[in-house]
Design an enzyme around this catalytic site. Structure first.
Site, PDB file in Angstrom:
ATOM      1  N   THR A  73       0.629  -1.238  -0.045  1.00 38.51           N
ATOM      2  CA  THR A  73      -0.070   0.100   0.029  1.00 38.51           C
ATOM      3  C   THR A  73       0.883   1.154  -0.093  1.00 38.51           C
ATOM      4  OG1 THR A  73      -1.749  -1.257   1.053  1.00 38.51           O
ATOM      5  CG2 THR A  73      -2.060   1.113   1.210  1.00 38.51           C
ATOM      6  N   GLN A 189       1.057 -10.144  -5.684  1.00 38.29           N
ATOM      7  CA  GLN A 189       0.996 -11.769  -5.719  1.00 38.29           C
ATOM      8  C   GLN A 189       1.677 -12.569  -6.373  1.00 38.29           C
ATOM      9  OE1 GLN A 189      -1.156 -13.180  -3.541  1.00 38.29           O
ATOM     10  NE2 GLN A 189      -2.577 -11.441  -2.835  1.00 38.29           N
ATOM     11  N   SER A 209       4.717  -6.846  -1.082  1.00 39.76           N
ATOM     12  CA  SER A 209       4.394  -6.866   0.389  1.00 39.76           C
ATOM     13  C   SER A 209       5.059  -8.293   0.748  1.00 39.76           C
ATOM     14  CB  SER A 209       3.001  -7.048   0.618  1.00 39.76           C
ATOM     15  OG  SER A 209       2.445  -5.633   1.008  1.00 39.76           O
ATOM     16  N   HIS A 211       4.653 -10.067   3.595  1.00 43.73           N
ATOM     17  CA  HIS A 211       3.700 -11.121   4.162  1.00 43.73           C
ATOM     18  C   HIS A 211       2.917 -12.006   3.614  1.00 43.73           C
ATOM     19  CE1 HIS A 211      -0.568  -8.978   4.029  1.00 43.73           C
ATOM     20  NE2 HIS A 211       0.154  -7.978   3.712  1.00 43.73           N
ATOM     21  N   THR A 247      13.884   5.007  10.161  1.00 43.82           N
ATOM     22  CA  THR A 247      14.691   4.070  10.414  1.00 43.82           C
ATOM     23  C   THR A 247      14.063   2.660   9.916  1.00 43.82           C
ATOM     24  OG1 THR A 247      15.409   5.386  12.403  1.00 43.82           O
ATOM     25  CG2 THR A 247      16.023   2.966  12.488  1.00 43.82           C
ATOM     26  N   CYS A 336      -9.895  -7.777   2.319  1.00 41.02           N
ATOM     27  CA  CYS A 336     -10.210  -6.691   2.897  1.00 41.02           C
ATOM     28  C   CYS A 336     -11.928  -6.384   2.667  1.00 41.02           C
ATOM     29  CB  CYS A 336      -9.700  -5.510   1.770  1.00 41.02           C
ATOM     30  SG  CYS A 336      -7.880  -5.769   1.828  1.00 41.02           S
TER      31      CYS A 336
HETATM   32  N1  PLP Z   1      -2.146  -5.397  -4.100  1.00 38.61           N
HETATM   33  C1  PLP Z   1      -2.549  -6.640  -3.928  1.00 38.61           C
HETATM   34  C2  PLP Z   1      -2.723  -7.555  -5.465  1.00 38.61           C
HETATM   35  C3  PLP Z   1      -2.997  -7.327  -2.775  1.00 38.61           C
HETATM   36  O1  PLP Z   1      -3.303  -8.569  -2.678  1.00 38.61           O
HETATM   37  C4  PLP Z   1      -2.777  -6.661  -1.650  1.00 38.61           C
HETATM   38  C5  PLP Z   1      -3.102  -7.161  -0.268  1.00 38.61           C
HETATM   39  O2  PLP Z   1      -4.178  -7.676  -0.266  1.00 38.61           O
HETATM   40  C6  PLP Z   1      -2.333  -5.225  -1.560  1.00 38.61           C
HETATM   41  C7  PLP Z   1      -1.949  -4.870  -2.956  1.00 38.61           C
HETATM   42  C8  PLP Z   1      -2.292  -4.572  -0.445  1.00 38.61           C
HETATM   43  O3  PLP Z   1      -0.918  -4.837   0.331  1.00 38.61           O
HETATM   44  P1  PLP Z   1      -0.928  -4.607   1.653  1.00 38.61           P
HETATM   45  O4  PLP Z   1      -1.916  -4.352   2.452  1.00 38.61           O
HETATM   46  O5  PLP Z   1       0.442  -5.512   2.447  1.00 38.61           O
HETATM   47  O6  PLP Z   1      -0.253  -3.109   1.792  1.00 38.61           O
END
Ligand code: PLP
Length: 649
Positions: A73, A189, A209, A211, A247, A336
């Site tokens: 994000t 992804q 990302s 995670h 940091t 989400c």
């Molecule tokens: N873009 C895609 C395709 C995602 O699947 C996600 C998370 O679900 C995001 C962006 C946003 O990632 P984050 O919430 O880790 O910032």
């Protein structure tokens, strides 16, 4: 106790053991600030540089900027801000810029929301253009070619988080040939699942990302092509070469480094072919368990780790609930949007029929998933199918389905339809049927072998099937009573002729009280009148809030109560299919779904022993309503497991 099988990898993943060790190691032994010039800082800096170098190799980004940040994000904000600032500068300098901010219709919400936000904040007044996708979920390249000359910025994704559809990035690049547009590809992804050669492509920005691939939350990466415009989002101490101040999250970076090492060195993650074989195994189990299942993305164009499907006649919530009860964690669309009951905009963009986009389930596993986990998941999927079949939720029922007897409540959008069944004669009537529930009722009656005698309405009596006022349903009698000229009430009698239930639609309690004894249970037509069902006496008296203060038990209190009261009855108020799929954390419980509460309440209220009744459900919401209902009716020893079986397990 049912162990958890986590199949929601597109939402987030568990942390890889090696990543966990690396994070702990960094916090224990490499806790320095990489900007410090002393030896402790230099050690941290070496770790930081090492992970960045590895990320460059894994992403094919030997050139260009590659900065650590908090996640995709943030990366998306930075990319959008960078592109939009560059567009503004060109405009100020009198140079031509396109007028369109183009984004794929199936992008993660972070993309259009950021575009709209920064377009507004910067006062650019550019036009957002939602690029359509085809039925296969891929971007409409003809539409892209048509807008490319006027596109200022184009945002697409490498793979979709809901469907796993892999974008045709070469096709998009070709469609953008000659366009002045900057291009962001959301690669969230794709990490660890698709080969990436960023620097060799025309991609300007690529956010990631950690995670989503076994690193912890709060660590991400942004790639920016060499020469592409860049404006920092965060200013301050000048970290990350002044590209992203603040940091650095060294524990996160160390963990991401361990994940990237696993990608680079191999051996931890399954190959695409291995993952496709696991996907096919899961798909076969789903087909076996859920007749009529349709897959919402063609497998050959999707990540092998994502399966998106819909089942006719079953909502996402019903499927999620039965899977959850079996210890299988999946989601409806994206994480989400899971909390909102809206249809999937991704599937809507693919123009799938409404029932598919409003009932879709996403099952996604990470590339480290092993064959044993998938085999166990398949077994549980089949068990979920059996549980749904047994509860009469699937079109093809099976012999021996538990009989329905007495009132059953069916609800759509807060409005109740009641089914009154007689198990001995397999006859039933429907009261205030709703079109939204027609298919569910057909399936239920078909699978249980029940004959529908009448569809009654509390608003008009035209559908009453006989001349007299008493309809005989096997051993049961249903009477109709007129309430003034515009409404009716149907009364189910006990064997001795006293009224047990009144199906009253929206009738006034006072009007009913004049006609029926106070212990008659009201079965209303609307949610706000009663969560479960209420006797006339209690409805007239109103609620007594203080009577529920001590009904909430935590896991320990439940154990203590069950030890102190061997006569206590544990009641699972989840739907029958949830109970059948998973049981209650190894405890012995009877299944009485809230929808069957009206049928069971008289027997509980008539208990002479006053033994504790403890209600349980998935999260504690339904069980609280059940315990509250008993307490309102004067049953002092009614309790529920607060937080639900999820916390007890
Ligand atoms: N873009 C895609 C395709 C995602 O699947 C996600 C998370 O679900 C995001 C962006 C946003 O990632 P984050 O919430 O880790 O910032």
């Amino acid at each position: 106790m049912t162990t958890e099988i986590y199949l929601d990898g597109n939402a987030t993943t568990a942390v890889l053991p090696a990543a966990l060790r690396a994070a702990v190691q960094a916090m224990e032994h490499c806790y320095g600030n990489p900007s410090s010039s002393h030896a402790t800082g230099l050690k941290a800096k070496a770790l930081l540089d090492g992970v960045r170098a590895r990320a460059r190799r894994v992403l094919g980004a030997d050139r260009g900027r590659l900065m650590f940040n908090s996640g995709a994000t943030e990366g998306i904000q930075t990319a959008v801000l960078s592109a939009l600032c560059a567009i503004r500068e060109r405009r100020v300098a009198g140079l031509p810029t396109g007028s369109l901010l183009v984004y794929g219709a199936t992008e993660h919400k972070a993309v259009p929301e950021s575009l709209a936000h920064w377009n507004r904040v910067l006062g650019l007044d550019l036009t957002l253009y939602k690029l359509p996708v085809g039925g296969d979920g891929r971007h409409d390249l003809a539409a892209l070619r048509a807008v490319a000359p006027d596109a200022a910025f184009v945002c697409t994704m490498a793979a979709n988080n809901e469907t796993g559809i892999i974008s045709d990035l070469d096709g998009i690049a070709a469609a953008l040939d000659g366009s002045p547009a900057l291009w962001m590809v959301d690669c969230v992804q794709a990490l660890g699942k698709l080969p990436l050669r960023l620097a060799a492509s025309r991609i300007d920005y690529a956010p990631f990302s950690g995670h989503k691939l076994y690193a912890p939350k709060g660590i991400g990466l942004l790639y920016v092509r060499e020469g592409a415009p860049f404006t920092p989002l965060m200013m301050g101490g000048g970290q990350e070469g002044a590209q992203r101040s603040g940091t650095e999250n060294m524990a996160g970076i160390a963990a991401l480094g361990a994940v990237l090492a696993a990608v680079e060195e191999g051996g931890t993650f399954r190959t695409a072919a291995e993952l496709a074989a696991l996907r096919d195994q899961v798909a076969a189990a789903l087909r076996q368990a859920l007749p009529g299942i349709v897959f919402n993305a063609p497998f050959e164009q999707a990540l092998p780790t994502t399966i998106n499907f819909s089942v006719p006649g079953l909502s996402s919530k019903e499927l999620l609930d039965v899977f959850d009860a079996a210890g299988l964690r999946v989601s409806a669309g994206s994480a989400c949007s899971a909390a909102k009951a809206a249809p999937s905009y991704v599937l809507e963009a693919m123009d799938l029929p409404a029932w598919r986009s409003s009932s879709a389930v996403r099952l996604s596993f990470g590339p480290a998933t092993d064959a044993a986990t998938i085999a166990a998941a398949c077994e549980r999927i089949v068990r979920c199918g059996d549980a749904l079949r047994l509860a009469g939720m699937l079109a093809e029922g099976i012999a021996g389905t538990a009989a329905l007897d007495g009132p059953l409540q069916l609800t759509a959008a807060g409005v109740h339809t009641w089914l009154v069944c007689d198990a001995a004669s397999r006859a039933c009537v429907l009261i205030d049927p709703q079109p939204a529930l027609a298919a569910r009722v057909d399936t239920l009656l078909g699978s249980h072998g029940y004959r529908l005698v009448a569809r009654l309405s509390t608003r008009d009596g035209a559908s009453w099937p006989i001349d007299g006022d008493v309809l005989v349903l096997g051993a049961r009698r249903l009477r109709r009573i007129a309430l003034g000229s515009a409404s009716l009430c149907y009364v189910l009698d006990n064997a001795d002729g006293t009224p047990s239930h009144a199906f009253a639609g929206g009738a006034e309690t006072a009007a009913l009280a004049a006609l029926l004894p106070p212990e008659t249970l009201l079965c209303p037509g609307f949610e706000e009148q009663s969560a479960c069902c209420t006797s006339l006496r209690v409805a007239l008296a109103g609620q007594n809030a203080s009577a529920t203060a001590d009904m909430h038990l935590d896991g320990q209190a439940l154990d203590a109560l069950l030890r102190a009261h061997p006569d206590a009855l544990l009641v699972d108020v989840r739907e029958a299919y949830e109970h059948a799929a998973g049981g209650v954390a190894g405890l012995s419980a009877v299944s009485v779904p809230l929808s069957r509460f009206a049928a069971h309440l008289p027997a509980w209220l008539g208990r002479a022993d006053d033994a504790p009744l403890v209600f349980v459900c998935r999260s504690g919401n339904r069980s609280a309503r059940a315990a509250e209902c008993l307490r309102r009716h004067g049953y002092r020893h009614a309790y529920h497991l607060a937080g639900g079986v999820a916390l007890a397990a």
